[in-house]
Design a protein around this motif. Structure first.
Motif, PDB file in Angstrom:
ATOM      1  N   HIS A 147      -2.146   9.128  -5.430  1.00 31.74           N
ATOM      2  CA  HIS A 147      -2.061   7.619  -4.828  1.00 31.74           C
ATOM      3  C   HIS A 147      -0.646   6.936  -5.035  1.00 31.74           C
ATOM      4  N   ILE A 148      -0.277   6.322  -4.013  1.00 27.82           N
ATOM      5  CA  ILE A 148       0.948   5.627  -4.160  1.00 27.82           C
ATOM      6  C   ILE A 148       0.980   4.114  -3.998  1.00 27.82           C
ATOM      7  N   SER A 160      -7.571   1.570   3.161  1.00 26.32           N
ATOM      8  CA  SER A 160      -6.537   2.610   3.427  1.00 26.32           C
ATOM      9  C   SER A 160      -5.566   2.869   2.231  1.00 26.32           C
ATOM     10  N   GLU A 161      -4.910   3.732   2.173  1.00 24.62           N
ATOM     11  CA  GLU A 161      -3.985   3.963   1.036  1.00 24.62           C
ATOM     12  C   GLU A 161      -2.838   4.759   1.453  1.00 24.62           C
ATOM     13  N   LEU A 162      -1.659   4.864   0.722  1.00 24.76           N
ATOM     14  CA  LEU A 162      -0.559   5.773   1.019  1.00 24.76           C
ATOM     15  C   LEU A 162      -0.547   6.573  -0.265  1.00 24.76           C
ATOM     16  N   ASN A 222      -3.689   7.722   4.292  1.00 26.19           N
ATOM     17  CA  ASN A 222      -5.366   8.056   4.332  1.00 26.19           C
ATOM     18  C   ASN A 222      -6.251   6.794   4.479  1.00 26.19           C
ATOM     19  N   LEU A 223      -6.929   6.743   5.590  1.00 26.52           N
ATOM     20  CA  LEU A 223      -7.768   5.783   5.778  1.00 26.52           C
ATOM     21  C   LEU A 223      -9.148   6.285   5.373  1.00 26.52           C
TER      22      LEU A 223
END
Length: 230
Positions: free
Chosen positions: A178-179, A169-171, A206-207
């Protein structure tokens, strides 16, 4: 008709393969082979063949000579095609103007949206919000969150996952940039990490990889300030 206009028309017509096709048909009707045609034009066989295949565009003077040999009126032919080409140009110019106008409108709308977003963030910052910012999300499989407001600061992210398969997962910001990576692990059913938000704003979680039920908890860490007792 100016020489420059002729050149432009010749190029456009040849790119559409119209002149090349008609000249080839006329040459065959006149029982002239490609080699003979090349000799009459005083050019190489290879170059003439490229003209007919529309791989090269002949100079206007060579094209006029081709028309003359095949008994075709160059001026009449170009004149008949000129109106249709100019009409196409006119339509394309109109469509291009429309597209430019729409791009300008969209840019203005985006700029206005950015101003409104910044204003909302500023107002939220000034509000008397709870000291503890807490989000909990539940789901199964891949998932993308709605816009989630995160204030500047440090967050503790806890993820529980009911499978030992890989979980990623991402922020992201609202532009999809992408953060930070929230979790990338394999074989664990729970993971905890710290997330630092440098600027208050709206973000998306975002998973990207998951195949089972999960729970994501995001809690803002409250800074403990030492109080001086007088």
């Amino acid at each position: 008709m100016s020489f420059r206009m002729e050149e432009e028309l010749v190029e456009e017509l040849f790119e559409s393969a119209d002149i090349a096709r008609r000249l080839k048909e006329k040459r065959k009707n006149e029982k002239i082979n490609q080699e003979e045609m090349a000799n009459l034009l005083n050019i190489t066989f290879h170059k003439y063949r490229n003209y007919e295949k529309c791989q090269e565009i002949p100079p206007v003077n060579v094209l006029k000579e081709m028309f003359y040999i095949l008994n075709i009126s160059f001026e009449d032919y170009l004149s008949s095609e000129r109106s249709s080409i100019l009409e196409i140009r006119k339509k394309l110019k109109y469509e291009l103007t429309y597209v430019k106008g729409r791009i300008y409108e969209l840019k203005q709308a985006l700029d206005n949206y950015t101003v409104v977003e910044d204003s909302i963030i500023e107002q939220i910052e000034r509000c008397d919000l709870p000291k503890e910012c807490l989000y909990t999300f539940n789901g199964e499989g891949k998932w993308i969150s709605q816009q989630t407001f995160l204030r500047k600061g440090l967050y503790r992210v806890n993820i529980k996952h009911s499978s030992n398969a890989q979980f990623i997962s991402e922020l992201l910001d609202l532009n999809g940039v992408h953060i930070s990576s929230l979790t990338i692990y394999d074989g664990k059913d729970e993971c905890e990490t710290l997330l630092k938000i440098k600027k208050s704003g709206f973000y998306i979680i975002n998973l990207r990889q998951c195949n089972s039920p999960w729970t994501i908890g995001i809690k803002q860490e409250i800074e403990q300030k030492n109080k001086t007792i007088g």
